[in-house]
Design a protein around this motif. Structure first.
Motif, PDB file in Angstrom:
ATOM      1  N   PHE A   1       0.847  -1.176   0.000  1.00 40.73           N
ATOM      2  CA  PHE A   1       0.000   0.000   0.000  1.00 40.73           C
ATOM      3  C   PHE A   1       0.883   1.227   0.000  1.00 40.73           C
ATOM      4  CE2 PHE A   1       0.487  -1.733   4.190  1.00 40.73           C
ATOM      5  CZ  PHE A   1       0.815  -0.658   4.975  1.00 40.73           C
ATOM      6  N   SER A   2       0.417   2.289  -0.592  1.00 39.53           N
ATOM      7  CA  SER A   2       1.243   3.487  -0.745  1.00 39.53           C
ATOM      8  C   SER A   2       1.015   4.462   0.394  1.00 39.53           C
ATOM      9  CB  SER A   2       0.925   4.166  -2.077  1.00 39.53           C
ATOM     10  OG  SER A   2      -0.413   4.602  -2.093  1.00 39.53           O
ATOM     11  N   SER A   3       1.754   5.546   0.374  1.00 49.08           N
ATOM     12  CA  SER A   3       1.644   6.553   1.426  1.00 49.08           C
ATOM     13  C   SER A   3       0.228   7.091   1.486  1.00 49.08           C
ATOM     14  CB  SER A   3       2.619   7.687   1.137  1.00 49.08           C
ATOM     15  OG  SER A   3       2.291   8.274  -0.102  1.00 49.08           O
ATOM     16  N   THR A   4      -0.177   7.479   2.663  1.00 47.16           N
ATOM     17  CA  THR A   4      -1.527   7.935   2.982  1.00 47.16           C
ATOM     18  C   THR A   4      -2.582   6.934   2.524  1.00 47.16           C
ATOM     19  OG1 THR A   4      -1.857   9.280   0.993  1.00 47.16           O
ATOM     20  CG2 THR A   4      -0.863  10.368   2.900  1.00 47.16           C
ATOM     21  N   GLY A   5      -2.169   5.730   2.226  1.00 48.22           N
ATOM     22  CA  GLY A   5      -3.091   4.678   1.817  1.00 48.22           C
ATOM     23  C   GLY A   5      -3.488   3.838   3.003  1.00 48.22           C
ATOM     24  N   ALA A   6      -4.285   2.838   2.709  1.00 44.17           N
ATOM     25  CA  ALA A   6      -4.744   1.971   3.785  1.00 44.17           C
ATOM     26  C   ALA A   6      -4.877   0.549   3.273  1.00 44.17           C
ATOM     27  CB  ALA A   6      -6.074   2.462   4.324  1.00 44.17           C
ATOM     28  N   LEU A   7      -4.639  -0.371   4.160  1.00 40.74           N
ATOM     29  CA  LEU A   7      -4.906  -1.777   3.936  1.00 40.74           C
ATOM     30  C   LEU A   7      -6.048  -2.112   4.873  1.00 40.74           C
ATOM     31  CD1 LEU A   7      -4.088  -4.521   2.705  1.00 40.74           C
ATOM     32  CD2 LEU A   7      -2.473  -4.761   4.589  1.00 40.74           C
ATOM     33  N   ARG A   8      -7.170  -2.616   4.337  1.00 36.85           N
ATOM     34  CA  ARG A   8      -8.353  -2.855   5.157  1.00 36.85           C
ATOM     35  C   ARG A   8      -8.738  -4.321   5.128  1.00 36.85           C
ATOM     36  NH1 ARG A   8     -13.199   0.568   3.733  1.00 36.85           N
ATOM     37  NH2 ARG A   8     -13.835  -0.198   5.764  1.00 36.85           N
ATOM     38  N   ASN A   9      -9.057  -4.850   6.283  1.00 39.28           N
ATOM     39  CA  ASN A   9      -9.601  -6.197   6.412  1.00 39.28           C
ATOM     40  C   ASN A   9     -10.973  -6.035   7.040  1.00 39.28           C
ATOM     41  OD1 ASN A   9      -8.918  -9.157   6.246  1.00 39.28           O
ATOM     42  ND2 ASN A   9      -9.634  -9.029   8.347  1.00 39.28           N
ATOM     43  N   VAL A  10     -12.020  -6.216   6.237  1.00 36.19           N
ATOM     44  CA  VAL A  10     -13.369  -5.960   6.736  1.00 36.19           C
ATOM     45  C   VAL A  10     -14.189  -7.223   6.935  1.00 36.19           C
ATOM     46  CG1 VAL A  10     -13.466  -3.626   5.783  1.00 36.19           C
ATOM     47  CG2 VAL A  10     -14.257  -5.553   4.403  1.00 36.19           C
ATOM     48  N   SER A  11     -13.658  -8.372   6.489  1.00 35.86           N
ATOM     49  CA  SER A  11     -14.442  -9.595   6.601  1.00 35.86           C
ATOM     50  C   SER A  11     -13.523 -10.808   6.709  1.00 35.86           C
ATOM     51  CB  SER A  11     -15.336  -9.746   5.368  1.00 35.86           C
ATOM     52  OG  SER A  11     -16.067 -10.948   5.422  1.00 35.86           O
ATOM     53  N   GLY A  12     -13.766 -11.659   7.698  1.00 36.47           N
ATOM     54  CA  GLY A  12     -13.056 -12.922   7.803  1.00 36.47           C
ATOM     55  C   GLY A  12     -11.641 -12.812   8.327  1.00 36.47           C
ATOM     56  N   ASN A  13     -10.942 -13.935   8.225  1.00 36.60           N
ATOM     57  CA  ASN A  13      -9.549 -14.024   8.644  1.00 36.60           C
ATOM     58  C   ASN A  13      -8.699 -14.177   7.397  1.00 36.60           C
ATOM     59  OD1 ASN A  13     -10.326 -14.008  11.397  1.00 36.60           O
ATOM     60  ND2 ASN A  13     -10.821 -16.171  11.247  1.00 36.60           N
ATOM     61  N   ASN A  14      -7.775 -13.232   7.172  1.00 34.06           N
ATOM     62  CA  ASN A  14      -7.006 -13.193   5.940  1.00 34.06           C
ATOM     63  C   ASN A  14      -5.519 -13.089   6.235  1.00 34.06           C
ATOM     64  OD1 ASN A  14      -9.250 -12.985   3.846  1.00 34.06           O
ATOM     65  ND2 ASN A  14      -9.795 -11.381   5.300  1.00 34.06           N
ATOM     66  N   THR A  15      -4.705 -13.534   5.261  1.00 35.37           N
ATOM     67  CA  THR A  15      -3.248 -13.499   5.395  1.00 35.37           C
ATOM     68  C   THR A  15      -2.627 -12.845   4.173  1.00 35.37           C
ATOM     69  OG1 THR A  15      -3.230 -15.517   6.727  1.00 35.37           O
ATOM     70  CG2 THR A  15      -1.170 -14.919   5.649  1.00 35.37           C
ATOM     71  N   VAL A  16      -1.684 -11.938   4.417  1.00 31.90           N
ATOM     72  CA  VAL A  16      -0.827 -11.401   3.366  1.00 31.90           C
ATOM     73  C   VAL A  16       0.525 -12.057   3.576  1.00 31.90           C
ATOM     74  CG1 VAL A  16       0.273  -9.335   2.417  1.00 31.90           C
ATOM     75  CG2 VAL A  16      -2.066  -9.214   3.298  1.00 31.90           C
ATOM     76  N   SER A  17       0.940 -12.926   2.638  1.00 32.13           N
ATOM     77  CA  SER A  17       2.167 -13.693   2.837  1.00 32.13           C
ATOM     78  C   SER A  17       3.398 -13.021   2.235  1.00 32.13           C
ATOM     79  CB  SER A  17       2.015 -15.100   2.269  1.00 32.13           C
ATOM     80  OG  SER A  17       1.701 -15.035   0.891  1.00 32.13           O
ATOM     81  N   GLY A  18       3.224 -12.043   1.382  1.00 31.18           N
ATOM     82  CA  GLY A  18       4.357 -11.338   0.801  1.00 31.18           C
ATOM     83  C   GLY A  18       4.833 -10.215   1.698  1.00 31.18           C
ATOM     84  N   ASN A  19       5.938  -9.600   1.312  1.00 34.16           N
ATOM     85  CA  ASN A  19       6.462  -8.461   2.065  1.00 34.16           C
ATOM     86  C   ASN A  19       5.572  -7.248   1.853  1.00 34.16           C
ATOM     87  OD1 ASN A  19       8.543 -10.151   2.760  1.00 34.16           O
ATOM     88  ND2 ASN A  19       9.975  -9.301   1.288  1.00 34.16           N
ATOM     89  N   VAL A  20       5.487  -6.401   2.881  1.00 34.70           N
ATOM     90  CA  VAL A  20       4.700  -5.171   2.830  1.00 34.70           C
ATOM     91  C   VAL A  20       5.643  -4.010   3.121  1.00 34.70           C
ATOM     92  CG1 VAL A  20       2.830  -3.851   3.892  1.00 34.70           C
ATOM     93  CG2 VAL A  20       2.584  -6.323   3.559  1.00 34.70           C
ATOM     94  N   THR A  21       5.693  -3.039   2.198  1.00 32.41           N
ATOM     95  CA  THR A  21       6.536  -1.863   2.384  1.00 32.41           C
ATOM     96  C   THR A  21       5.663  -0.661   2.674  1.00 32.41           C
ATOM     97  OG1 THR A  21       8.193  -2.753   0.880  1.00 32.41           O
ATOM     98  CG2 THR A  21       8.318  -0.396   1.345  1.00 32.41           C
ATOM     99  N   VAL A  22       5.874  -0.020   3.810  1.00 30.92           N
ATOM    100  CA  VAL A  22       5.110   1.152   4.208  1.00 30.92           C
ATOM    101  C   VAL A  22       5.714   2.378   3.541  1.00 30.92           C
ATOM    102  CG1 VAL A  22       4.413   2.594   6.160  1.00 30.92           C
ATOM    103  CG2 VAL A  22       4.484   0.101   6.398  1.00 30.92           C
ATOM    104  N   GLY A  23       4.879   3.110   2.781  1.00 28.65           N
ATOM    105  CA  GLY A  23       5.327   4.336   2.137  1.00 28.65           C
ATOM    106  C   GLY A  23       5.863   4.156   0.742  1.00 28.65           C
ATOM    107  N   TRP A  24       5.753   2.977   0.185  1.00 25.79           N
ATOM    108  CA  TRP A  24       6.302   2.717  -1.147  1.00 25.79           C
ATOM    109  C   TRP A  24       5.397   3.317  -2.212  1.00 25.79           C
ATOM    110  CZ3 TRP A  24      10.825   1.470  -2.783  1.00 25.79           C
ATOM    111  CH2 TRP A  24      11.010   1.011  -4.074  1.00 25.79           C
ATOM    112  N   THR A  25       5.978   4.071  -3.154  1.00 26.88           N
ATOM    113  CA  THR A  25       5.197   4.676  -4.238  1.00 26.88           C
ATOM    114  C   THR A  25       5.818   4.366  -5.586  1.00 26.88           C
ATOM    115  OG1 THR A  25       6.389   6.763  -3.978  1.00 26.88           O
ATOM    116  CG2 THR A  25       4.305   6.547  -2.803  1.00 26.88           C
ATOM    117  N   GLY A  26       6.307   3.167  -5.757  1.00 21.88           N
ATOM    118  CA  GLY A  26       6.817   2.757  -7.062  1.00 21.88           C
ATOM    119  C   GLY A  26       8.168   3.353  -7.409  1.00 21.88           C
ATOM    120  N   GLY A  27       9.113   3.310  -6.520  1.00 26.53           N
ATOM    121  CA  GLY A  27      10.450   3.783  -6.825  1.00 26.53           C
ATOM    122  C   GLY A  27      11.016   4.707  -5.773  1.00 26.53           C
TER     123      GLY A  27
END
Length: 103
Positions: A1-27
């Protein structure tokens, strides 16, 4: 997710198995913060590496779980504004590399 963005989990139990970079905007890394919102009664598991240098805010009443066999390297502050942050990394690994604030 990019800066000022959000990752939302609104239903169920979910897993993100990849790496997550906070503030990444494509370069380039942005200077804004990001929010992970986990709705009440749900779980979101991040099992990869949480990385970056920006502020991460955990919001809403659900449970965010940091798990996996690699240390998180996010050096920005982690702010917990609601719910539960469960630190479940392999023993001896950093689940939170920066400072944490519980509001």
């Amino acid at each position: 997710f990019s800066s000022t963005g959000a990752l939302r989990n609104v239903s169920g139990n979910n897993t993100v198995s990849g790496n997550v970079t906070v503030g990444w905007t494509g370069g380039t890394q942005a200077t804004q913060s990001a929010t992970i919102q986990v709705s009440g009664g749900t779980n979101l598991t991040l099992s990869g590496i949480l990385q970056g240098s920006n502020i991460l805010t955990k919001a809403d009443a659900g449970t965010l779980i940091y798990s996996g066999a690699s240390a998180n390297t996010l050096s920005g502050n982690t702010i917990i504004n609601g719910g539960t942050l469960l630190l479940n990394k392999t023993a001896g690994l950093n689940a939170i590399a920066g400072n944490a604030t519980i509001n």
